[in-house]
Write a protein that holds these residues in place. Sequence first.
Motif, PDB file in Angstrom:
ATOM      1  N   CYS A 164     -28.366  -5.356 144.921  1.00 42.70           N
ATOM      2  CA  CYS A 164     -27.408  -4.284 144.652  1.00 42.70           C
ATOM      3  C   CYS A 164     -26.805  -3.822 145.967  1.00 42.70           C
ATOM      4  CB  CYS A 164     -28.078  -3.091 143.979  1.00 42.70           C
ATOM      5  SG  CYS A 164     -28.324  -3.330 142.218  1.00 42.70           S
ATOM      6  N   VAL A 165     -25.487  -3.694 145.978  1.00 49.57           N
ATOM      7  CA  VAL A 165     -24.786  -3.187 147.153  1.00 49.57           C
ATOM      8  C   VAL A 165     -24.348  -1.759 146.857  1.00 49.57           C
ATOM      9  CG1 VAL A 165     -22.821  -3.490 148.696  1.00 49.57           C
ATOM     10  CG2 VAL A 165     -23.967  -5.492 147.737  1.00 49.57           C
ATOM     11  N   PHE A 225     -25.243 -10.481 142.252  1.00 52.93           N
ATOM     12  CA  PHE A 225     -24.661  -9.666 143.325  1.00 52.93           C
ATOM     13  C   PHE A 225     -23.966  -8.512 142.615  1.00 52.93           C
ATOM     14  CE2 PHE A 225     -21.308  -8.586 146.343  1.00 52.93           C
ATOM     15  CZ  PHE A 225     -21.956  -8.667 147.574  1.00 52.93           C
ATOM     16  N   LEU A 264     -23.768  -0.619 152.575  1.00 47.55           N
ATOM     17  CA  LEU A 264     -22.623  -0.884 153.454  1.00 47.55           C
ATOM     18  C   LEU A 264     -22.145   0.429 154.024  1.00 47.55           C
ATOM     19  CD1 LEU A 264     -19.934  -3.225 151.853  1.00 47.55           C
ATOM     20  CD2 LEU A 264     -21.392  -3.692 153.820  1.00 47.55           C
ATOM     21  N   LEU A 301     -25.669 -11.362 155.762  1.00 50.48           N
ATOM     22  CA  LEU A 301     -26.519 -11.133 154.598  1.00 50.48           C
ATOM     23  C   LEU A 301     -26.946 -12.481 154.031  1.00 50.48           C
ATOM     24  CD1 LEU A 301     -27.465  -8.829 152.680  1.00 50.48           C
ATOM     25  CD2 LEU A 301     -25.305  -9.094 151.453  1.00 50.48           C
ATOM     26  N   LYS A 321     -17.097  -2.382 149.378  1.00 45.16           N
ATOM     27  CA  LYS A 321     -17.967  -3.104 148.447  1.00 45.16           C
ATOM     28  C   LYS A 321     -17.186  -4.137 147.634  1.00 45.16           C
ATOM     29  CE  LYS A 321     -19.325   0.713 146.333  1.00 45.16           C
ATOM     30  NZ  LYS A 321     -18.495   1.676 147.090  1.00 45.16           N
ATOM     31  N   VAL A 360     -23.685  -3.876 157.284  1.00 43.98           N
ATOM     32  CA  VAL A 360     -24.893  -3.618 156.503  1.00 43.98           C
ATOM     33  C   VAL A 360     -25.729  -2.633 157.311  1.00 43.98           C
ATOM     34  CG1 VAL A 360     -27.039  -4.623 155.632  1.00 43.98           C
ATOM     35  CG2 VAL A 360     -24.881  -5.878 155.381  1.00 43.98           C
ATOM     36  N   ILE A 392     -22.581  -4.552 142.388  1.00 46.67           N
ATOM     37  CA  ILE A 392     -22.092  -3.388 143.118  1.00 46.67           C
ATOM     38  C   ILE A 392     -22.200  -2.151 142.255  1.00 46.67           C
ATOM     39  CG2 ILE A 392     -19.996  -2.302 144.004  1.00 46.67           C
ATOM     40  CD1 ILE A 392     -19.180  -5.016 144.984  1.00 46.67           C
ATOM     41  N   ASP A 439     -31.047  -2.694 154.623  1.00 43.23           N
ATOM     42  CA  ASP A 439     -31.333  -3.826 153.749  1.00 43.23           C
ATOM     43  C   ASP A 439     -32.806  -3.688 153.391  1.00 43.23           C
ATOM     44  OD1 ASP A 439     -31.944  -6.295 152.638  1.00 43.23           O
ATOM     45  OD2 ASP A 439     -30.764  -7.433 154.087  1.00 43.23           O
ATOM     46  N   VAL A 464     -28.762  -3.212 149.458  1.00 44.31           N
ATOM     47  CA  VAL A 464     -28.038  -3.327 150.718  1.00 44.31           C
ATOM     48  C   VAL A 464     -27.037  -2.181 150.773  1.00 44.31           C
ATOM     49  CG1 VAL A 464     -26.306  -4.719 151.908  1.00 44.31           C
ATOM     50  CG2 VAL A 464     -28.302  -5.826 150.874  1.00 44.31           C
TER      51      VAL A 464
END
Length: 253
Positions: free
Chosen positions: A37-38, A187, A206, A28, A46, A211, A189, A214, A204
């Motif tokens: 945002c994950v 970053f 997971l 990444l 995460k 990943v 979550i 994206d 993104v």
Amino acid sequence: MGVSFQYVHKAFDIVNGKPKYILKDVNLEIADGEFICVLGKSGCGKSTLLNLLAGYLKPDKGRICVNGKDVDGPSVERGVVFQQHALFPWYTVRQNIEFGLRIQKREDAAEVATRFIKMIGLEAYENAYPSELSGGMAQRVGIARALVNDPQVLLMDEPLGALDALTRDAMRKELIRIWQLSKKTIFFITHSVPEAVYLADRVVILKDGRVSLDERIDLPRPRDIRSVAFQDYVDLFSHQIADVAIEEAVIAE
Ligand SMILES: Nc1ncnc2c1ncn2[C@@H]1O[C@H](COP(=O)(O)OP(=O)(O)O)[C@@H](O)[C@H]1O
Ligand SMILES: [Mg+2]
């Protein structure tokens, strides 16, 4: 520059003599000033990814760099905001915000704190104690406390998760405002798909330790959660993640 994850692997357990990777081959690249945002199911890794970037954990394989330098332990360059704000209950709002600056013996501690108290709109509460604050106010203090050290990256692990829906909605807007003012890389979550679509430059996902998606969010700000384009992103990500509850987005414009 920015943040880079390369070939990142992390296991906590050995099963049948082999590491059981929670994260395997995560790659990444995050540009300076980007809001990432994950998303992903509970337990997909995460927080582990955030803890690696924070420097609380070390990868088993691969590397993580911030501005070209390998992450090697926690640093004020990477400010962390948790779901449960970790304010000192015996300090006022101002003292909580000044704390990190005083440790560094910064002579401008009071001045810098004043600037951030204004940014989070808590001038009237600067002498209040955490117990006198609402959840949203306390979370804003937590964000200010991370920002005073002028971190390059702000790491947020479901920071709005403990708030009620209306406060959370207000905080999303507040966060965008703070991000636009501070120009930090964020970053972030979340397990809320609409929250990610509302906040992120890029989402993104997971999945299975990697990943799996994206995607750039190509919507103007402030975002209209009622628009068809917004809902299209929500649908796309919800399908990708599957069995993640689709939160009702409560937004009062
Ligand atoms: N310190 C740890 N020791 C052992 N297992 C852990 C540890 N931290 C996380 N795990 C496991 O790793 C997986 C991913 O956890 P986590 O990163 O917290 O997921 P998420 O934040 O996406 O819900 C889970 O199965 C969790 O039980
Ligand atoms: Mg987590």
